[in-house]
Design a protein around this motif. Structure first.
Motif, PDB file in Angstrom:
ATOM      1  N   ASP A  11       0.831  -1.210   0.000  1.00 46.94           N
ATOM      2  CA  ASP A  11       0.000   0.000   0.000  1.00 46.94           C
ATOM      3  C   ASP A  11       0.865   1.260   0.000  1.00 46.94           C
ATOM      4  O   ASP A  11       0.577   2.223  -0.719  1.00 46.94           O
ATOM      5  N   GLU A  12       1.935   1.260   0.783  1.00 39.65           N
ATOM      6  CA  GLU A  12       2.818   2.423   0.860  1.00 39.65           C
ATOM      7  C   GLU A  12       3.553   2.655  -0.461  1.00 39.65           C
ATOM      8  O   GLU A  12       3.712   3.793  -0.903  1.00 39.65           O
ATOM      9  N   ALA A  15       1.029   3.975  -2.950  1.00 38.51           N
ATOM     10  CA  ALA A  15       0.682   5.351  -2.580  1.00 38.51           C
ATOM     11  C   ALA A  15       1.803   6.314  -2.966  1.00 38.51           C
ATOM     12  O   ALA A  15       1.536   7.434  -3.421  1.00 38.51           O
ATOM     13  N   SER A  16       3.064   5.878  -2.800  1.00 39.39           N
ATOM     14  CA  SER A  16       4.188   6.751  -3.151  1.00 39.39           C
ATOM     15  C   SER A  16       4.259   7.002  -4.654  1.00 39.39           C
ATOM     16  O   SER A  16       4.904   7.949  -5.095  1.00 39.39           O
ATOM     17  N   CYS A  17       3.570   6.157  -5.424  1.00 38.21           N
ATOM     18  CA  CYS A  17       3.503   6.326  -6.881  1.00 38.21           C
ATOM     19  C   CYS A  17       2.137   6.886  -7.291  1.00 38.21           C
ATOM     20  O   CYS A  17       1.700   6.687  -8.431  1.00 38.21           O
ATOM     21  N   ASN A  18       1.471   7.550  -6.360  1.00 32.07           N
ATOM     22  CA  ASN A  18       0.166   8.175  -6.615  1.00 32.07           C
ATOM     23  C   ASN A  18      -0.870   7.180  -7.143  1.00 32.07           C
ATOM     24  O   ASN A  18      -1.681   7.511  -8.009  1.00 32.07           O
ATOM     25  N   GLY A  19      -0.813   5.952  -6.654  1.00 33.13           N
ATOM     26  CA  GLY A  19      -1.789   4.936  -7.039  1.00 33.13           C
ATOM     27  C   GLY A  19      -1.506   4.269  -8.377  1.00 33.13           C
ATOM     28  O   GLY A  19      -2.286   3.431  -8.831  1.00 33.13           O
ATOM     29  N   ASP A  20      -0.413   4.618  -9.008  1.00 30.22           N
ATOM     30  CA  ASP A  20      -0.060   4.068 -10.324  1.00 30.22           C
ATOM     31  C   ASP A  20       0.629   2.713 -10.130  1.00 30.22           C
ATOM     32  O   ASP A  20       1.793   2.647  -9.745  1.00 30.22           O
TER      33      ASP A  20
END
Length: 60
Positions: A11-12, A15-20
């Protein structure tokens, strides 16, 4: 690593890839390539050191 901590890590990363997801996979592949290169360097250093150790013992 437990299942829960794996899920949190995933998840982290996403998330760090803006959901990509594609970006997250690309980032993980790049990190993996870097780690593989480090391992190769460590193996080379260990092999070199081992060779030098054997040569030192043979000379003395």
């Amino acid at each position: 690593m437990s299942f829960q901590s794996s899920e949190t890590a995933i998840d982290e990363i996403v998330a760090s890839c803006n959901g990509d997801l594609r970006g997250a996979l690309k980032a993980l592949l790049l990190v993996n390539e870097h780690l593989e290169a480090e391992i190769a360097q460590l193996y080379a250093a260990a092999a070199h050191y081992g060779l030098n150790e054997r040569n030192r013992h043979a000379v003395h």
